[in-house]
Write a protein that holds these residues in place. Structure first.
Motif, PDB file in Angstrom:
ATOM      1  N   ASP A  87       0.823  -1.087  -0.127  1.00  4.44           N
ATOM      2  CA  ASP A  87      -0.203  -0.230  -0.089  1.00  4.44           C
ATOM      3  C   ASP A  87       1.015   0.728  -0.237  1.00  4.44           C
ATOM      4  O   ASP A  87       0.562   1.968  -0.385  1.00  4.44           O
ATOM      5  N   PHE A  88       2.120   1.434   0.829  1.00  2.00           N
ATOM      6  CA  PHE A  88       2.552   2.653   1.187  1.00  2.00           C
ATOM      7  C   PHE A  88       4.519   2.637   0.608  1.00  2.00           C
ATOM      8  O   PHE A  88       4.310   1.366   1.126  1.00  2.00           O
ATOM      9  N   HIS A  89       4.575   3.184  -0.865  1.00  2.00           N
ATOM     10  CA  HIS A  89       6.413   2.709  -0.325  1.00  2.00           C
ATOM     11  C   HIS A  89       6.760   4.131   0.171  1.00  2.00           C
ATOM     12  O   HIS A  89       7.062   4.804   0.371  1.00  2.00           O
ATOM     13  N   VAL A  90       7.948   3.718   1.143  1.00  2.00           N
ATOM     14  CA  VAL A  90       8.297   4.529   1.907  1.00  2.00           C
ATOM     15  C   VAL A  90       9.924   4.216   2.241  1.00  2.00           C
ATOM     16  O   VAL A  90      10.940   2.764   2.144  1.00  2.00           O
ATOM     17  N   ALA A  91      10.919   4.656   2.419  1.00  2.00           N
ATOM     18  CA  ALA A  91      12.268   4.998   2.695  1.00  2.00           C
ATOM     19  C   ALA A  91      12.645   5.680   3.765  1.00  2.00           C
ATOM     20  O   ALA A  91      12.669   6.812   3.935  1.00  2.00           O
ATOM     21  N   VAL A  92      13.564   5.319   4.637  1.00  2.00           N
ATOM     22  CA  VAL A  92      14.725   6.045   5.240  1.00  2.00           C
ATOM     23  C   VAL A  92      15.752   6.430   5.667  1.00  2.00           C
ATOM     24  O   VAL A  92      16.660   4.736   5.324  1.00  2.00           O
ATOM     25  N   LEU A  93      16.596   7.326   4.249  1.00  2.00           N
ATOM     26  CA  LEU A  93      17.717   7.367   3.095  1.00  2.00           C
ATOM     27  C   LEU A  93      18.591   8.173   4.855  1.00  2.00           C
ATOM     28  O   LEU A  93      18.334   9.375   4.816  1.00  2.00           O
ATOM     29  N   TYR A  94      20.033   7.512   4.397  1.00  2.00           N
ATOM     30  CA  TYR A  94      21.165   9.061   5.177  1.00  2.00           C
ATOM     31  C   TYR A  94      20.660   9.931   4.032  1.00  2.00           C
ATOM     32  O   TYR A  94      20.631   9.568   2.881  1.00  2.00           O
ATOM     33  N   ASP A  95      20.724  11.439   3.969  1.00  2.00           N
ATOM     34  CA  ASP A  95      20.250  12.813   3.733  1.00  2.00           C
ATOM     35  C   ASP A  95      21.828  12.595   2.493  1.00  2.00           C
ATOM     36  O   ASP A  95      23.070  12.904   2.676  1.00  2.00           O
ATOM     37  N   SER A  96      21.304  12.830   1.250  1.00  2.00           N
ATOM     38  CA  SER A  96      22.468  12.421   0.001  1.00  2.00           C
ATOM     39  C   SER A  96      23.239  14.277  -0.085  1.00  2.00           C
ATOM     40  O   SER A  96      23.861  14.143  -1.207  1.00  2.00           O
ATOM     41  N   GLY A  97      22.508  15.211   0.612  1.00  2.00           N
ATOM     42  CA  GLY A  97      23.317  16.457   0.076  1.00  2.00           C
ATOM     43  C   GLY A  97      24.466  16.742   0.805  1.00  2.00           C
ATOM     44  O   GLY A  97      24.964  15.802   1.085  1.00  2.00           O
TER      45      GLY A  97
ATOM     46  N   PHE B 154      13.465  10.756   5.307  1.00  2.00           N
ATOM     47  CA  PHE B 154      12.067   9.976   4.538  1.00  2.00           C
ATOM     48  C   PHE B 154      11.366  10.597   3.429  1.00  2.00           C
ATOM     49  O   PHE B 154      11.176  11.705   3.107  1.00  2.00           O
ATOM     50  N   PHE B 155      11.445   9.270   2.770  1.00  2.00           N
ATOM     51  CA  PHE B 155      10.755   9.585   1.541  1.00  2.00           C
ATOM     52  C   PHE B 155       9.078   8.634   1.374  1.00  2.00           C
ATOM     53  O   PHE B 155       9.690   7.477   1.681  1.00  2.00           O
ATOM     54  N   PHE B 156       8.608   9.233  -0.222  1.00  2.00           N
ATOM     55  CA  PHE B 156       7.615   8.634   0.257  1.00  2.00           C
ATOM     56  C   PHE B 156       7.271   7.914  -1.946  1.00  2.00           C
ATOM     57  O   PHE B 156       7.288   9.694  -1.795  1.00  2.00           O
ATOM     58  N   ASP B 157       6.786   7.699  -1.713  1.00  2.00           N
ATOM     59  CA  ASP B 157       6.716   6.803  -3.215  1.00  2.00           C
ATOM     60  C   ASP B 157       8.322   7.460  -4.148  1.00  2.00           C
ATOM     61  O   ASP B 157       8.016   7.774  -5.490  1.00  2.00           O
ATOM     62  N   GLY B 158       9.384   7.890  -3.448  1.00  2.00           N
ATOM     63  CA  GLY B 158      10.420   7.593  -3.965  1.00  2.00           C
ATOM     64  C   GLY B 158      10.722   8.894  -3.899  1.00  2.00           C
ATOM     65  O   GLY B 158      12.295   9.804  -4.186  1.00  2.00           O
ATOM     66  N   ARG B 159       9.778  10.412  -3.478  1.00  2.00           N
ATOM     67  CA  ARG B 159       9.997  11.360  -3.448  1.00  2.00           C
ATOM     68  C   ARG B 159       9.725  12.244  -1.809  1.00  2.00           C
ATOM     69  O   ARG B 159       9.584  11.530  -0.793  1.00  2.00           O
ATOM     70  N   PRO B 160      11.485  12.648  -1.445  1.00  2.00           N
ATOM     71  CA  PRO B 160      11.290  13.340  -0.342  1.00  2.00           C
ATOM     72  C   PRO B 160      10.474  14.093   0.568  1.00  2.00           C
ATOM     73  O   PRO B 160      10.024  14.413  -0.243  1.00  2.00           O
TER      74      PRO B 160
END
Length: 294
Positions: free
Chosen positions: A48-58, A69-75
């Motif tokens: 139902d949901f595609h989420v990610a918590v990733l190190y900030d690439s900045g 936090f990313f939802f559907d590939g978007r921050p």
């Protein structure tokens, strides 16, 4: 969890399935600690949901150890310190459900059940609902949710995902002393909510996560230091307004939402509960449940 350490996993948070990705070790550790009793779906299953918590690439993301936090590939939110990554995942999941799951009326409330009947505990932050909820579920009440009550507007039944209980500041130590056997994440300080820790949901509650509950009480809690426990009637009109205000999608549902809240209020005894001592609080709720069982 090993699967998450290899890239992603599908976490079955009935009635939702969430695909989670993370490259942060503490997220895998805390998912394993908090969700060990939940089912994991095959990686090619529907989510139902595609989420990610990733190190900030900045530029300073990893240097300053910040997570996003990313939802559907978007921050979706501003970066936070990486030691808040698991809390960010939990907050992000709340947002996913509240913002997108309009098949339910979603109320900001804890829900606990005993004997087939549920108590809905609405209230703003600081009212003591999560602390009270945590205490009750260590003393025989079933946890449905400490944050999001999912009301089926056609059947008037309540559902919950039985996710970890979010405890803040003094509540962390209070619950650790009240129930030393509970499992918690390491406390994280300096968040937007102060110091937080998550409490693992009871195994018995997780095993019954698909079973809805019929609402019997709406109890508006209020913690007041040194107060004696006081359970008193709360006007139904005021309770209606509180639930409408504490609903994330009441306005979206229009007359359907209005009718659903009305049916919920009609089905429940509406009460206000002031407390300070958790043993007293549990006794008061047990007496309430026993009174209705007669």
């Amino acid at each position: 969890m090993a699967l998450l350490r290899r890239g992603e996993l599908l976490l079955d948070l009935k009635p939702f399935v969430v695909r989670v990705r993370s490259d942060i070790e503490s997220v895998a550790r805390d998912i394993g600690l908090m969700y060990a009793q939940f089912d994991i779906r095959a990686v090619d299953s529907f989510a139902d949901f595609h989420v990610a918590v990733l190190y900030d690439s900045g530029v300073f993301g990893r240097i300053r150890a910040r997570a996003r936090f990313f939802f559907d590939g978007r921050p979706s939110f501003i970066p936070l310190p990486a030691n808040q990554a698991f809390a960010m995942l939990e907050w992000g999941l709340n947002w996913c459900v509240a913002a997108h799951s309009h098949q339910y009326l979603i109320i900001h409330a804890a829900v606990v059940e005993r004997g087939g009947r549920a108590a809905v505990l609405p209230g703003p932050p600081g009212a003591g609902k999560s602390t009270l909820c945590a205490a009750l579920v260590t003393r025989g009440w079933r946890l449905l949710s400490d944050e999001l009550a999912l009301l089926d507007m056609d059947t008037n039944l309540l559902y919950g995902m039985c996710r970890p209980v979010n405890l803040k500041n003094a509540s962390i130590g209070i619950i650790q002393r009240f129930a030393p056997e509970v499992v918690m994440t390491r406390p994280v300080s300096d968040t937007s909510k102060g110091t937080i820790a998550l409490m693992r949901p009871p195994a018995g509650s997780v095993g019954m996560v698909e079973r809805p509950a019929r609402p019997a009480w709406v109890v508006v809690p209020r913690y007041s230091a040194e107060s004696s426990p006081l359970l008193e009637a709360h006007r139904k009109a005021e309770t209606f307004m509180l639930l409408a205000q504490q609903s994330f999608n009441y306005d979206i549902h229009g007359t359907h939402g209005f009718s659903a809240v009305g049916r919920l209020i009609d089905a429940c005894r509406c009460l206000r509960f002031t407390y300070s001592d958790l043993d007293d609080a549990v006794r008061a709720f047990d007496a309430l449940q026993a009174e209705g069982a007669e």
